[in-house]
Each structure stands twice: as C-alpha cells, then as structure tokens.
Design an enzyme around this catalytic site. Structure first.
Site, mmCIF file in Angstrom:
data_model
loop_
_atom_site.group_PDB
_atom_site.id
_atom_site.type_symbol
_atom_site.label_atom_id
_atom_site.label_comp_id
_atom_site.label_asym_id
_atom_site.label_seq_id
_atom_site.Cartn_x
_atom_site.Cartn_y
_atom_site.Cartn_z
ATOM 1 N N ASN A 133 9.294 21.612 -15.252
ATOM 2 C CA ASN A 133 10.253 22.278 -14.608
ATOM 3 C C ASN A 133 10.600 23.628 -15.210
ATOM 4 O O ASN A 133 11.410 23.691 -16.205
ATOM 5 C CB ASN A 133 11.427 21.545 -14.085
ATOM 6 C CG ASN A 133 12.609 22.140 -13.486
ATOM 7 O OD1 ASN A 133 12.310 23.266 -12.953
ATOM 8 N ND2 ASN A 133 13.709 21.567 -13.397
ATOM 9 N N TRP A 134 10.132 24.812 -14.561
ATOM 10 C CA TRP A 134 10.541 26.246 -15.349
ATOM 11 C C TRP A 134 11.765 26.496 -14.926
ATOM 12 O O TRP A 134 12.188 27.529 -15.524
ATOM 13 C CB TRP A 134 9.371 27.234 -14.768
ATOM 14 C CG TRP A 134 8.162 27.079 -15.967
ATOM 15 C CD1 TRP A 134 7.737 25.880 -16.506
ATOM 16 C CD2 TRP A 134 7.248 27.980 -16.061
ATOM 17 N NE1 TRP A 134 6.544 26.106 -17.376
ATOM 18 C CE2 TRP A 134 6.181 27.351 -16.842
ATOM 19 C CE3 TRP A 134 6.846 29.176 -15.528
ATOM 20 C CZ2 TRP A 134 4.981 28.174 -17.276
ATOM 21 C CZ3 TRP A 134 5.896 29.957 -15.796
ATOM 22 C CH2 TRP A 134 5.006 29.436 -16.810
ATOM 23 N N LYS A 135 12.449 25.985 -14.011
ATOM 24 C CA LYS A 135 13.745 26.533 -13.672
ATOM 25 C C LYS A 135 13.626 28.052 -13.179
ATOM 26 O O LYS A 135 12.771 28.401 -12.884
ATOM 27 C CB LYS A 135 14.832 26.033 -14.544
ATOM 28 C CG LYS A 135 14.846 24.727 -14.945
ATOM 29 C CD LYS A 135 15.991 24.440 -15.805
ATOM 30 C CE LYS A 135 15.940 22.761 -16.446
ATOM 31 N NZ LYS A 135 17.067 22.281 -16.681
ATOM 32 N N HIS B 250 17.197 17.918 -7.972
ATOM 33 C CA HIS B 250 17.760 18.267 -9.373
ATOM 34 C C HIS B 250 19.167 18.296 -9.631
ATOM 35 O O HIS B 250 19.715 19.111 -8.691
ATOM 36 C CB HIS B 250 16.852 19.423 -9.844
ATOM 37 C CG HIS B 250 16.865 19.665 -11.398
ATOM 38 N ND1 HIS B 250 18.030 20.035 -11.850
ATOM 39 C CD2 HIS B 250 16.057 19.410 -12.363
ATOM 40 C CE1 HIS B 250 17.830 20.142 -13.440
ATOM 41 N NE2 HIS B 250 16.556 19.683 -13.688
ATOM 42 N N GLU C 249 21.020 20.451 -11.212
ATOM 43 C CA GLU C 249 21.340 21.687 -10.945
ATOM 44 C C GLU C 249 21.491 21.995 -9.603
ATOM 45 O O GLU C 249 22.283 23.021 -9.114
ATOM 46 C CB GLU C 249 20.478 22.509 -11.654
ATOM 47 C CG GLU C 249 20.831 22.474 -13.396
ATOM 48 C CD GLU C 249 19.483 22.759 -14.103
ATOM 49 O OE1 GLU C 249 18.478 23.382 -13.659
ATOM 50 O OE2 GLU C 249 19.409 22.040 -15.093
ATOM 51 N N GLU D 159 16.908 11.438 -14.601
ATOM 52 C CA GLU D 159 17.425 12.638 -15.565
ATOM 53 C C GLU D 159 18.975 12.807 -15.828
ATOM 54 O O GLU D 159 19.836 13.039 -14.858
ATOM 55 C CB GLU D 159 17.231 13.857 -14.701
ATOM 56 C CG GLU D 159 15.712 14.125 -14.583
ATOM 57 C CD GLU D 159 15.382 15.530 -14.845
ATOM 58 O OE1 GLU D 159 14.608 15.994 -15.522
ATOM 59 O OE2 GLU D 159 15.904 16.504 -13.812
ATOM 60 N N GLY E 177 18.939 19.713 -21.084
ATOM 61 C CA GLY E 177 19.147 21.076 -22.056
ATOM 62 C C GLY E 177 20.121 21.040 -22.984
ATOM 63 O O GLY E 177 20.613 21.859 -23.666
ATOM 64 N N SER F 224 15.849 16.605 -22.193
ATOM 65 C CA SER F 224 15.596 16.873 -23.475
ATOM 66 C C SER F 224 14.374 16.328 -24.065
ATOM 67 O O SER F 224 14.484 15.942 -25.285
ATOM 68 C CB SER F 224 16.858 16.510 -24.512
ATOM 69 O OG SER F 224 17.934 17.348 -23.854
ATOM 70 N N GLY G 56 11.852 20.282 -19.141
ATOM 71 C CA GLY G 56 12.348 21.708 -18.649
ATOM 72 C C GLY G 56 12.070 22.386 -19.806
ATOM 73 O O GLY G 56 10.873 23.282 -19.819
ATOM 74 N N GLY G 57 12.900 22.665 -20.656
ATOM 75 C CA GLY G 57 12.658 23.662 -21.843
ATOM 76 C C GLY G 57 11.356 23.564 -22.408
ATOM 77 O O GLY G 57 10.676 24.735 -22.852
#
Ligand code: PEP
Length: 252
Positions: A9-11, A93, A95, A164, A170, A209, A230-231
């Site tokens: 997920n590049w957000k 998600h 967010e 999640e 993150g 993470s 994610g990251g």
C-alpha cells in the site's frame, strides 16, 4: 490451500519516478510462488499497470466509492479502477476510517460495489491502542468483520481480509506472534461460520510495520496468509525481501 499474497500500500506516496521500484520488483520476481499486489495512489494506477505488464504484479486502488457514478468530487468508482487496469482495491483502511469517517456500513457498501465490478476487495480492520489496552480487541475485530463484509459474492477469489492493528501501522511496533495468531484464528473461525468453505479460502493478511527483518516470523504464524505492507513496499529492495520471506514461509 490458500495461495499467499504480498500486498503493498503506497498510500499518498509516489510519482512517475517511483515506477522504477515496480520494474525492479518485477525483475527480481519473474515467477513468484506467491501473489503480488501493489496499490499506488490513483494517479499512478494506469502507469503502474503498464510498468508491470507481463509481470506477476497485480495493481489495485486504495479506495473506491460505493456509487457507480455521480456528484462525488474527488472520488473514484469501482468501474473507474477496472477501467484503469486495477484488479483489486483496498477498502476500510484505518486511515480512511479515521480521516474520512468511514464506518463498517460504508466499507461494506464499497466492498459490494467492488465485487459487483469484479474487483478483489482487500478489506482492512483492526483495533486502536486504547481498545487493545481495554481488552476489547476481539470484540472490536469481530464487529468490524461482521459489519464490513458483504453477504453475497464472497469467495476466496473475491475477498481478502487484512488485520491491521491501528497502533502498529507506521509505528515500528508489532503485536506479539501470539496476539496475531489469536486474532487471525478468531477471524478464520468467524469467516468459516459465516461463509462456510469460502471462509476457509479467504486470505488473511497481517498489516502493521511488516519489515524484512520481522516478516519471516510473522509469516510462520497461524492463519497468516501474507501481509499488507505500507512503508516497506515503497522501496523494491525492502518489498522484495518481504516477498522472499513469504515465499519461504510454511504452506497454509
Ligand atoms: C498500512 O498502512 O497498511 C501499513 C501496514 O503500513 P506500515 O507497513 O507502514 O505499518
């Protein structure tokens, strides 16, 4: 047997230059033994589809509207995602739930729209830190699971669920393997209770993470069929290492 899935997920990250990372992942994994998915911002979907053409990488959106079309400025429909070449869409998600006030009902409606359009819905859920500290993790996850999934059209090929924990996204913090197993085992039992054999076939991803150095032990955990990353999905070297760890993980 469930085929494992490494999803990124590049957000709100990435421009045209970032497509080099996709090409590098494709080159490093020409014939992976697990499914690969990258979900860039909407602006990059079409270009990522072209960059990944001929590779094993599927491309997905990060959200879609529940309606087919209309006066919804800034939103994207499921049909627009398929038109751009996406095959999957992340929904619910944390967010989106926090920044855009999405509820389980909203997520379920979006998932219905996604399935109707032939997209694979990757539905996310997870408890906040306060909910975990209050011992509410299982009831919260159970409520989200019950409320966020559609009743019709659900199979192992149309739906993926990503657990999640909000406090792990993150932050570099990860639940213990026992905590992950507890939630995943309960989700599996609830999905089988509701959907029968299809519930057994739905892939359950862990997200929060996941990095090259912790992926191996997470992927060896009960009912973990892969990860939503994610990251560590933004750089090909990191995502590639996560993919390699998933390929080395024991079969589901
Ligand atoms: C995510 O946002 O879905 C996620 C898991 O992020 P990260 O891997 O950076 O914690």
């Amino acid at each position: 047997m469930r085929r494992k899935l490494a999803a990124g997920n590049w957000k709100m990250n990435g421009t045209a230059a970032s497509l080099d990372e996709v090409r590098a992942v494709a080159e490093a994994h020409p014939a992976p033994s697990v499914d690969l998915l990258l979900c860039p911002p909407a602006t990059l979907i079409d270009r990522m589809v072209r960059a990944a053409a001929g590779s094993a990488i599927a491309v997905g959106g990060q959200d879609c509207h529940a309606a087919a079309a209309g006066a919804h400025t800034g939103d994207i429909s499921a049909a627009m995602l398929t038109d751009a070449g996406a095959t999957h869409v992340i929904l619910g998600h944390s967010e989106r739930r926090t920044d855009h006030g999405e509820t389980d009902d909203t997520v379920r409606a979006k998932a219905q729209a996604a399935l109707a359009e032939g997209l694979v819905a990757v539905v996310c859920l997870g408890e906040t830190e306060a909910q975990r500290d209050a011992g509410e993790t299982l009831p919260v996850v159970g409520r989200q699971l019950a409320g966020s999934l559609p009743d019709a059209g659900v199979t192992g090929a149309t739906l993926v669920v990503a657990y999640e924990p909000v406090w792990a996204i993150g932050t570099g913090r990860v639940p213990t393997l026992d905590q992950i197993a507890e939630v995943h085992d309960v989700m599996r039992a609830e999905l089988v209770g509701r959907f029968g054999d299809a519930g057994e076939a739905i892939r359950l991803l862990y997200g929060g993470s996941v990095k090259p150095d912790n992926a191996g032990e997470i992927f060896a955990t009960s009912n973990v069929d892969g990860a939503l990353v994610g990251g560590a999905s933004l750089a090909a070297t990191d995502f590639s290492a996560v993919i390699a760890a998933l390929e080395a993980a024991p079969a589901a």
